[in-house]
Design an enzyme around this catalytic site. Sequence first.
Site, PDB file in Angstrom:
ATOM      1  N   ASP A 348       0.476  -1.141  -0.041  1.00 17.66           N
ATOM      2  CA  ASP A 348      -0.008   0.186  -0.325  1.00 17.66           C
ATOM      3  C   ASP A 348       0.831   1.522  -0.273  1.00 17.66           C
ATOM      4  O   ASP A 348       2.131   1.070  -0.322  1.00 17.66           O
ATOM      5  CB  ASP A 348      -0.692   0.344   1.430  1.00 17.66           C
ATOM      6  CG  ASP A 348      -0.381   0.332   2.429  1.00 17.66           C
ATOM      7  OD1 ASP A 348       0.337   1.700   3.237  1.00 17.66           O
ATOM      8  OD2 ASP A 348       0.497  -0.355   2.938  1.00 17.66           O
ATOM      9  N   HIS A 656       1.866  -9.178  -4.037  1.00 14.51           N
ATOM     10  CA  HIS A 656       0.859  -8.262  -2.914  1.00 14.51           C
ATOM     11  C   HIS A 656       1.418  -6.766  -2.772  1.00 14.51           C
ATOM     12  O   HIS A 656       2.157  -6.286  -2.082  1.00 14.51           O
ATOM     13  CB  HIS A 656       0.168  -8.817  -1.714  1.00 14.51           C
ATOM     14  CG  HIS A 656      -0.695  -8.180  -1.385  1.00 14.51           C
ATOM     15  ND1 HIS A 656      -1.787  -7.408  -2.284  1.00 14.51           N
ATOM     16  CD2 HIS A 656      -0.885  -6.690  -0.516  1.00 14.51           C
ATOM     17  CE1 HIS A 656      -2.803  -6.947  -1.471  1.00 14.51           C
ATOM     18  NE2 HIS A 656      -2.209  -6.010  -0.928  1.00 14.51           N
ATOM     19  N   ASP A 699       2.455 -18.117  -4.183  1.00 13.72           N
ATOM     20  CA  ASP A 699       3.176 -16.756  -4.537  1.00 13.72           C
ATOM     21  C   ASP A 699       1.621 -16.517  -6.033  1.00 13.72           C
ATOM     22  O   ASP A 699       1.845 -16.186  -7.017  1.00 13.72           O
ATOM     23  CB  ASP A 699       4.427 -16.835  -6.366  1.00 13.72           C
ATOM     24  CG  ASP A 699       4.906 -16.349  -6.811  1.00 13.72           C
ATOM     25  OD1 ASP A 699       4.651 -15.148  -6.539  1.00 13.72           O
ATOM     26  OD2 ASP A 699       5.487 -16.100  -7.672  1.00 13.72           O
ATOM     27  N   GLU A 708       3.285 -10.403   0.252  1.00 16.95           N
ATOM     28  CA  GLU A 708       3.231  -8.441  -0.061  1.00 16.95           C
ATOM     29  C   GLU A 708       4.706  -9.017   0.288  1.00 16.95           C
ATOM     30  O   GLU A 708       5.864  -9.563   0.831  1.00 16.95           O
ATOM     31  CB  GLU A 708       2.541  -8.044   1.440  1.00 16.95           C
ATOM     32  CG  GLU A 708       2.582  -6.672   1.734  1.00 16.95           C
ATOM     33  CD  GLU A 708       1.354  -5.269   2.112  1.00 16.95           C
ATOM     34  OE1 GLU A 708       1.004  -4.786   1.700  1.00 16.95           O
ATOM     35  OE2 GLU A 708       0.900  -6.476   2.932  1.00 16.95           O
TER      36      GLU A 708
END
Length: 727
Positions: A348, A656, A699, A708
Amino acid sequence: MKSKKIITVIISAALCLGMLVGNNNFQTIAKAAEVNVNLIKNGNFDKNLDGWGSYTAYGGDGRISLKDGAINIQVDNCGTVSYGVQVYNDGFKMYKNGKYHLEFDVSSTTDRKIDYRIQRNGGDYRSYFGETIDISKDVKKVSQDFVMNDENDMSPRFAFNLGNVTGKNINPHSIKIDNVKLVLIDDTGVQYDEEKPEQKIVLNQVGYKPGDKKKVVFRAQSEDSKFRVVSAETKKVVYEGNINGNSYNEAAGETDRFGDFSSVTVPGKYTIETDGLGSSYEFTIGQDVYKNVFKDLVRFFYMQRCGQEIPKEFGGTWSHPACHTDLAKIYGSDKKIDVSGGWHDAGDYGRYVVATSKAVADLLSAYEDNKGAFGDDFNIPESGNGIPDVLDEVKYQLEWMLKMQEPLSGGVYHKVTCANFPGTVMPQEEKEELIVCPISTTATGDFAAVMAMGYQNFKDVDPSLAQKCLVAAEKAWAYLEKTPNAVVKNPDGIVTGEYGDSDDTDERYWAAAQLFKATGESKYDNAFTEMAKAKIQNGYDWALVGDYGNMAYLSAKDANQNVANNIRNNILNEAQKIVALDRNDGYNVPNGKDYSWGSNMGMNNNAVLLAQAYKLSPNPEYLEYAKEHINYCFGKNSLSKCFVSGYGSDSLKNPHHRPSIVQGKAIPGMIAGGPNKNLEDPIAKNLLEGKAPAKCYLDNSESYSTNEVDIYWNSPIVHAMAELNMD
């Protein structure tokens, strides 16, 4: 590490905000589906709400409960989007060309429209099937057949969107849902994906320096008693060795046997073969075998820069214009401040002081311990300016951190993010309002420690910055002196990474040690020794930072020798515990059954501790097993997976990580979080149920709890490799 519950908060909202992609190569795939069986777990709600979850966003407000044998949703505010209030079930799979039957009962205390959807649980969230329907106080039975026309999806979502479906809010009301069924009624034409075969001969896929200990694991029963090291160039056997041992590895759920080829030292490319198990992946032996991967692991921090353009010549496929440059509102007020800059934390785009403090501490510690590992040629804009690039990178972060200190009190704001996680977008496309969350003592303690480190590392490189760091560190300490510990939690309305903590003792401990090392002032020594006499703190995590304080104090001039001796003994005891676990594990790593969120961070934190222990007591086992932890990350693990993107034959490809997802390619030099036995995302729950702890990894960009990436997962492997001269 801190409890998984804390870390779960960080990512939980991601599930509903469009940050995932479904087109990935699944490591584990179901071979067949059950026909004529309800795929929805607990669709009748007879006893509980197991299998169901709820979500609110963008002003939505609601809660779920079990009532009269059904799920009852009290909707107090619909919010501004259809999924402002959402109820969902994730525990099923969908197959292309499968014919399905869906049905459920629904009613509402007020007339309204709702959406129901079977959809991709990420990426564009496109609907596979669903519609908008009218509901009322009379029970409506929905019953539909449909064909799945999209590709196989191992982790879809069945969602009821009960928010603002029509563009108008509705007064508070309740909705009742019951008898939910989703059945595969005909699998004619379905093609079930095959499970990927396991690699049976496992080692470090990047390779080894000539003088390193080199061990290989054979992960299957066979009649082989010998293995061969074969030159990839000449195809000639250069070494033949014995296969020894035969031990069951409970954490991996497999039987392991072992070989040693340390005597192979000639630089080149090789494979390992046996008659029964075939060939390993290719690996390299060479003095500079880690040069490129080390640089990319460090360059990842540049690729995470916020508030600055990443031009094509440095960012390549992932270049982007400046992002998050607007002023940010201080939570609970109308005041706005400039907090531009810094590094995006992870997959993020949030920026978190406690998280970045660990990352900065690792990088500066690595530089302090091995300056020769860091040149001025890491391909960032500052390369060639006569300053090691790692210091240029840390400077960028320190300048952001300085903006996070409240100038009057000296306290430090905990984080700056939007209220919600963004969708699957590049950073410049996150346009929601930036919010600075309240001051915390954990952030302030970490900040004080890192700024003291900044002073020491920059006083001869950038005296002006160094002086700012020292002033800020002392001001932060003054804040701590008059401010008691407070539990850190997300404020109302903020669902991004909490980085919660209930005890700031270890942060104060680290800050005192680092300030004493930087200044030599007795007040910091007295504060540290008082805390150390009460309890020596440990940890290289973002939430447990005591070992940073320990190493700072041991390297400080005029440290109290009684306290220092206790710290040394504590570190050596911890190292002995790790080595004892390493000896008894097939992959020579300490995790055993304890694979949790961010397990690869723990792997490299332990490598750092062993390297530090070696400086205190030169036990060769400390170095041997520290390097085995790095070998694990580069492929010597029960998955035969190189967890670092861009390196090895089977490397991390689908992290991620939003920029990598958007561009369809992973930035090289990122390390995945790693196996997580707790299965804390829907795709992990669907595909890894029953797997051994060490194999609970995918994965896949949808598996945020295993795949992530994060700045404070990259930083400890950089720290460890620098300590171990693996640069």
